[in-house]
Design a protein around this motif. Structure first.
Motif, PDB file in Angstrom:
ATOM      1  N   GLN A  73      44.711  37.506  27.402  1.00  0.00           N
ATOM      2  CA  GLN A  73      45.200  38.950  28.177  1.00  0.00           C
ATOM      3  C   GLN A  73      46.394  38.422  28.625  1.00  0.00           C
ATOM      4  OE1 GLN A  73      42.087  40.877  28.702  1.00  0.00           O
ATOM      5  NE2 GLN A  73      42.536  39.971  26.666  1.00  0.00           N
ATOM      6  N   LEU A  74      46.635  37.418  30.068  1.00  0.00           N
ATOM      7  CA  LEU A  74      48.526  37.007  29.802  1.00  0.00           C
ATOM      8  C   LEU A  74      49.761  38.043  29.436  1.00  0.00           C
ATOM      9  CD1 LEU A  74      47.555  34.191  32.362  1.00  0.00           C
ATOM     10  CD2 LEU A  74      47.081  36.018  32.123  1.00  0.00           C
ATOM     11  N   LEU A  75      49.310  36.792  27.697  1.00  0.00           N
ATOM     12  CA  LEU A  75      50.137  37.861  26.670  1.00  0.00           C
ATOM     13  C   LEU A  75      49.967  39.287  27.065  1.00  0.00           C
ATOM     14  CD1 LEU A  75      52.168  36.787  24.574  1.00  0.00           C
ATOM     15  CD2 LEU A  75      50.338  36.191  22.910  1.00  0.00           C
ATOM     16  N   ALA A  76      49.517  39.608  26.505  1.00  0.00           N
ATOM     17  CA  ALA A  76      48.542  41.207  25.924  1.00  0.00           C
ATOM     18  C   ALA A  76      50.104  42.070  26.764  1.00  0.00           C
ATOM     19  CB  ALA A  76      47.542  41.518  25.925  1.00  0.00           C
ATOM     20  N   GLY A  77      49.133  41.497  28.335  1.00  0.00           N
ATOM     21  CA  GLY A  77      50.130  42.099  29.877  1.00  0.00           C
ATOM     22  C   GLY A  77      50.849  42.505  29.500  1.00  0.00           C
ATOM     23  N   VAL A  78      52.498  40.721  29.465  1.00  0.00           N
ATOM     24  CA  VAL A  78      53.562  41.640  29.190  1.00  0.00           C
ATOM     25  C   VAL A  78      53.961  42.085  27.959  1.00  0.00           C
ATOM     26  CG1 VAL A  78      55.273  39.656  28.868  1.00  0.00           C
ATOM     27  CG2 VAL A  78      53.888  39.238  30.072  1.00  0.00           C
ATOM     28  N   LEU A  79      52.977  41.658  26.651  1.00  0.00           N
ATOM     29  CA  LEU A  79      53.765  42.496  25.407  1.00  0.00           C
ATOM     30  C   LEU A  79      53.442  44.009  25.703  1.00  0.00           C
ATOM     31  CD1 LEU A  79      52.337  40.441  22.706  1.00  0.00           C
ATOM     32  CD2 LEU A  79      55.012  40.238  23.506  1.00  0.00           C
ATOM     33  N   THR A  80      52.840  44.487  26.930  1.00  0.00           N
ATOM     34  CA  THR A  80      51.962  46.010  26.591  1.00  0.00           C
ATOM     35  C   THR A  80      53.331  46.289  27.293  1.00  0.00           C
ATOM     36  OG1 THR A  80      49.663  45.741  26.625  1.00  0.00           O
ATOM     37  CG2 THR A  80      50.218  47.360  27.508  1.00  0.00           C
ATOM     38  N   ASP A  81      53.403  45.669  28.021  1.00  0.00           N
ATOM     39  CA  ASP A  81      54.860  46.687  29.597  1.00  0.00           C
ATOM     40  C   ASP A  81      56.398  46.555  28.650  1.00  0.00           C
ATOM     41  OD1 ASP A  81      53.460  47.276  31.237  1.00  0.00           O
ATOM     42  OD2 ASP A  81      53.277  45.033  32.489  1.00  0.00           O
ATOM     43  N   THR A 332      45.197  52.272  40.066  1.00  0.00           N
ATOM     44  CA  THR A 332      45.776  52.898  40.980  1.00  0.00           C
ATOM     45  C   THR A 332      46.421  51.892  41.804  1.00  0.00           C
ATOM     46  OG1 THR A 332      43.430  54.233  41.397  1.00  0.00           O
ATOM     47  CG2 THR A 332      44.670  53.201  43.675  1.00  0.00           C
ATOM     48  N   LEU A 333      46.347  50.240  41.818  1.00  0.00           N
ATOM     49  CA  LEU A 333      47.304  49.423  42.357  1.00  0.00           C
ATOM     50  C   LEU A 333      48.724  49.175  41.323  1.00  0.00           C
ATOM     51  CD1 LEU A 333      44.791  46.381  43.056  1.00  0.00           C
ATOM     52  CD2 LEU A 333      44.941  48.412  44.727  1.00  0.00           C
ATOM     53  N   ALA A 334      48.777  49.435  40.287  1.00  0.00           N
ATOM     54  CA  ALA A 334      49.518  49.207  39.709  1.00  0.00           C
ATOM     55  C   ALA A 334      50.683  50.242  39.586  1.00  0.00           C
ATOM     56  CB  ALA A 334      48.852  48.860  37.916  1.00  0.00           C
ATOM     57  N   PRO A 335      51.893  49.193  39.492  1.00  0.00           N
ATOM     58  CA  PRO A 335      53.160  50.001  39.212  1.00  0.00           C
ATOM     59  C   PRO A 335      53.412  50.886  37.685  1.00  0.00           C
ATOM     60  CG  PRO A 335      53.680  48.239  40.386  1.00  0.00           C
ATOM     61  CD  PRO A 335      51.701  48.519  40.137  1.00  0.00           C
ATOM     62  N   ALA A 336      53.435  51.507  37.656  1.00  0.00           N
ATOM     63  CA  ALA A 336      53.094  53.116  36.156  1.00  0.00           C
ATOM     64  C   ALA A 336      53.878  51.287  35.193  1.00  0.00           C
ATOM     65  CB  ALA A 336      54.142  53.956  36.457  1.00  0.00           C
ATOM     66  N   ASP A 337      54.952  50.794  35.531  1.00  0.00           N
ATOM     67  CA  ASP A 337      55.622  49.851  34.676  1.00  0.00           C
ATOM     68  C   ASP A 337      55.498  48.356  34.341  1.00  0.00           C
ATOM     69  OD1 ASP A 337      56.914  50.332  37.576  1.00  0.00           O
ATOM     70  OD2 ASP A 337      58.457  48.470  36.114  1.00  0.00           O
ATOM     71  N   LEU A 338      54.198  48.351  35.825  1.00  0.00           N
ATOM     72  CA  LEU A 338      53.672  47.274  35.172  1.00  0.00           C
ATOM     73  C   LEU A 338      51.934  47.396  34.701  1.00  0.00           C
ATOM     74  CD1 LEU A 338      55.338  45.729  38.325  1.00  0.00           C
ATOM     75  CD2 LEU A 338      55.125  45.045  36.148  1.00  0.00           C
ATOM     76  N   ARG A 339      51.272  48.262  34.500  1.00  0.00           N
ATOM     77  CA  ARG A 339      50.418  48.058  34.323  1.00  0.00           C
ATOM     78  C   ARG A 339      49.735  47.005  32.837  1.00  0.00           C
ATOM     79  NH1 ARG A 339      50.321  54.929  34.472  1.00  0.00           N
ATOM     80  NH2 ARG A 339      50.000  55.136  36.393  1.00  0.00           N
ATOM     81  N   GLY A 340      50.257  47.477  32.612  1.00  0.00           N
ATOM     82  CA  GLY A 340      49.986  46.083  31.788  1.00  0.00           C
ATOM     83  C   GLY A 340      50.182  44.391  32.087  1.00  0.00           C
ATOM     84  N   ARG A 341      50.787  44.254  32.930  1.00  0.00           N
ATOM     85  CA  ARG A 341      50.716  42.354  33.084  1.00  0.00           C
ATOM     86  C   ARG A 341      49.349  42.990  34.632  1.00  0.00           C
ATOM     87  NH1 ARG A 341      56.084  43.909  32.698  1.00  0.00           N
ATOM     88  NH2 ARG A 341      57.321  41.448  32.260  1.00  0.00           N
ATOM     89  N   TYR A 342      48.848  43.861  35.140  1.00  0.00           N
ATOM     90  CA  TYR A 342      48.178  44.208  36.569  1.00  0.00           C
ATOM     91  C   TYR A 342      46.919  44.606  35.642  1.00  0.00           C
ATOM     92  CZ  TYR A 342      50.138  45.354  40.138  1.00  0.00           C
ATOM     93  OH  TYR A 342      50.586  44.784  42.259  1.00  0.00           O
ATOM     94  N   ALA A 343      46.909  45.187  34.026  1.00  0.00           N
ATOM     95  CA  ALA A 343      45.755  44.917  33.145  1.00  0.00           C
ATOM     96  C   ALA A 343      45.311  43.283  32.650  1.00  0.00           C
ATOM     97  CB  ALA A 343      45.649  46.056  32.491  1.00  0.00           C
ATOM     98  N   GLY A 344      45.880  42.444  32.566  1.00  0.00           N
ATOM     99  CA  GLY A 344      46.156  41.368  31.987  1.00  0.00           C
ATOM    100  C   GLY A 344      45.747  40.645  32.682  1.00  0.00           C
ATOM    101  N   LEU A 345      46.140  40.688  34.045  1.00  0.00           N
ATOM    102  CA  LEU A 345      45.101  39.450  35.156  1.00  0.00           C
ATOM    103  C   LEU A 345      43.823  39.875  35.372  1.00  0.00           C
ATOM    104  CD1 LEU A 345      46.198  37.493  37.575  1.00  0.00           C
ATOM    105  CD2 LEU A 345      45.976  39.112  38.563  1.00  0.00           C
ATOM    106  N   PHE A 346      43.517  41.349  35.522  1.00  0.00           N
ATOM    107  CA  PHE A 346      42.169  41.547  35.041  1.00  0.00           C
ATOM    108  C   PHE A 346      40.988  41.217  34.007  1.00  0.00           C
ATOM    109  CE2 PHE A 346      39.267  44.933  33.766  1.00  0.00           C
ATOM    110  CZ  PHE A 346      38.227  44.369  34.699  1.00  0.00           C
ATOM    111  N   GLY A 347      41.711  41.544  33.161  1.00  0.00           N
ATOM    112  CA  GLY A 347      41.374  40.736  31.807  1.00  0.00           C
ATOM    113  C   GLY A 347      41.482  39.232  31.481  1.00  0.00           C
ATOM    114  N   PHE A 348      42.088  38.522  32.390  1.00  0.00           N
ATOM    115  CA  PHE A 348      41.937  36.776  32.438  1.00  0.00           C
ATOM    116  C   PHE A 348      40.609  36.937  33.680  1.00  0.00           C
ATOM    117  CE2 PHE A 348      42.942  33.107  34.993  1.00  0.00           C
ATOM    118  CZ  PHE A 348      43.462  32.663  34.343  1.00  0.00           C
ATOM    119  N   ALA A 349      40.700  37.484  34.373  1.00  0.00           N
ATOM    120  CA  ALA A 349      39.445  37.073  35.060  1.00  0.00           C
ATOM    121  C   ALA A 349      37.829  37.149  34.357  1.00  0.00           C
ATOM    122  CB  ALA A 349      38.928  37.704  36.399  1.00  0.00           C
ATOM    123  N   TRP A 350      37.913  38.047  33.304  1.00  0.00           N
ATOM    124  CA  TRP A 350      36.469  38.630  32.652  1.00  0.00           C
ATOM    125  C   TRP A 350      36.999  36.797  31.359  1.00  0.00           C
ATOM    126  CZ3 TRP A 350      32.332  40.626  33.193  1.00  0.00           C
ATOM    127  CH2 TRP A 350      32.548  42.123  33.407  1.00  0.00           C
TER     128      TRP A 350
END
Length: 397
Positions: A73-81, A332-350
């Motif tokens: 999830q952390l890797l995918a978040g960086v790649l997404t952005d 809502t919380l994520a800046p547009a250019d960091l949405r991948g990283r924010y979603a990656g941290l959320f996915g990491f919790a799961w």
């Protein structure tokens, strides 16, 4: 004198209309992918029956998969952005297809271990990219409904895939790997052809995960979601063990009761998602997590199939209430250019919850049913309180 009548939108339009075409391509790809998700639910059976591994070794191999999923999830978040939503999602699905086939044809333990690690790394790469795409494509007001529809599609596909997978496993496990691989390729191609790249230009100041970890509201939300994920992960870890080993239900009785979960979600969730999406997200999520925790706490008193069905209805109601809300809050919380990283941290919790759930649940179940299920209910209550405390900060965003 002429009169104008305003037609009310049809039921189908109110539940499914008004969302952009690329979203429906993403939804369709997700549905196909979940229809083909047959390997993971039967991995333990495959490793022990088809490859002859002991239960202990199979458990270690599954642990290697968990390590890969933590990094995923952390890797995918960086790649997404960095490289884009579409490239990350499609690339992740193609790598998943190739790794599925590699695992299906691996016969030596080193090859199986390597394949399982890579599969853990790539199988859920699509999640941060998918979450970011919905945030990019759909207006804030419609996001809870859009994320809820994705949740519904996942459950619809998974219910059918599980049923078909159980039948196909009897014909030979290799069928499961091929169907999973083909569905992954279809998802990749559909997104590449029908979904535009939506990645915004990155700001000069945008860094790695440090900027996400400095967002105290997002970190608090991630911790609350870790609690919720620990509660829900029991459905795949300790609940089957407790019901079959302690309550002494047969696999058939347990499977029949669990089928109720999918039926309720498929029938009820589209009916209430629009209404729930208009409520305050933090309070709605807190309510859903509290109901889910209460349902699992009630499991301590289950003695038969009917009792399991009753508790299942309660925690499924909580699951339906929460559907779509977490993704909308992350957007809502994520800046547009960091949405991948924010979603990656959320996915990491799961992913972390999937690793921790059996480590926590196993020793507690050895103490007793009350110790396990009251603890899980307590974790749900703490997570719900956490969401309520985060409410003002989320509303300010």
């Amino acid at each position: 004198m002429s009169s104008t009548t305003i037609e009310k939108p049809s039921f189908l339009h109110s539940k499914f209309g008004g969302l952009p075409r690329p979203f429906w391509a993403l939804w369709g790809g997700t549905l196909v992918n979940r229809l083909g998700t047959m390997v993971m639910p039967f991995t333990g059976v495959y490793l022990t029956q088809s490859r002859g591994l002991s239960v202990a070794v199979a458990g270690l191999v599954m642990g290697v998969f968990g390590v890969g999923s933590l990094l995923s999830q952390l890797l995918a978040g960086v790649l997404t952005d960095r490289i884009g939503r579409r490239a990350t999602l499609s690339g992740g699905m193609l790598f998943t297809a190739a790794t599925m086939l590699a695992l299906g044809y691996s016969s030596s333990l080193p090859a199986i271990v390597a394949s399982m690690f890579v599969l853990g790394l790539v199988i859920d790469v699509y999640r941060p990219a998918s979450n970011a795409l919905v945030a990019d494509l759909v207006s804030p007001a419609e996001r809870p409904r859009a994320y809820g529809l994705l949740f519904w599609g996942v459950n619809l596909g998974y219910a059918v895939g599980m049923t078909a997978g159980g039948w196909l496993a009897g014909l030979g496990f290799v069928w499961l790997f091929w169907i999973d691989a083909v569905s992954s390729v279809v998802f990749a191609v559909l997104v590449w052809r029908a979904v535009p790249e939506t990645r915004p230009e990155a700001r000069e100041s945008a860094g790695g995960f440090g900027v996400v970890l400095r967002d105290r509201t997002m970190v608090g939300f991630t911790l609350a979601m870790l609690g919720m994920a620990l509660v829900y992960s029991q459905t795949m870890t300790m609940l089957p063990v407790a019901m079959t080993n302690v309550v002494k239900l047969t696999s058939g009785q347990f499977g029949l009761a669990m089928a109720l979960n999918g039926v309720l979600i498929v029938l009820v969730q589209p009916l209430v998602s629009g209404w729930l999406g208009r409520r305050d997200p933090a309070r709605t999520l807190a309510l859903g997590v509290a109901v889910m925790g209460a349902g699992f706490a009630m499991t301590a008193f289950v003695t038969d199939t009917l009792g399991l069905a009753v508790t299942l209805v309660v925690w499924t109601a909580g699951e339906i209430i929460t559907a779509g809300i977490p993704g909308a809050i992350v957007a809502t919380l994520a800046p547009a250019d960091l949405r991948g990283r924010y979603a990656g941290l959320f996915g990491f919790a799961w992913s972390l919850a999937a690793v921790l759930a059996p480590l926590l649940g196993g020793p507690l179940l050895e103490i007793g049913m009350e110790a396990l299920w009251f603890t899980i209910g307590g974790i749900g209550a703490v997570s719900a309180v956490g969401m309520l405390l985060l409410g003002p900060a989320i509303r300010r965003r």
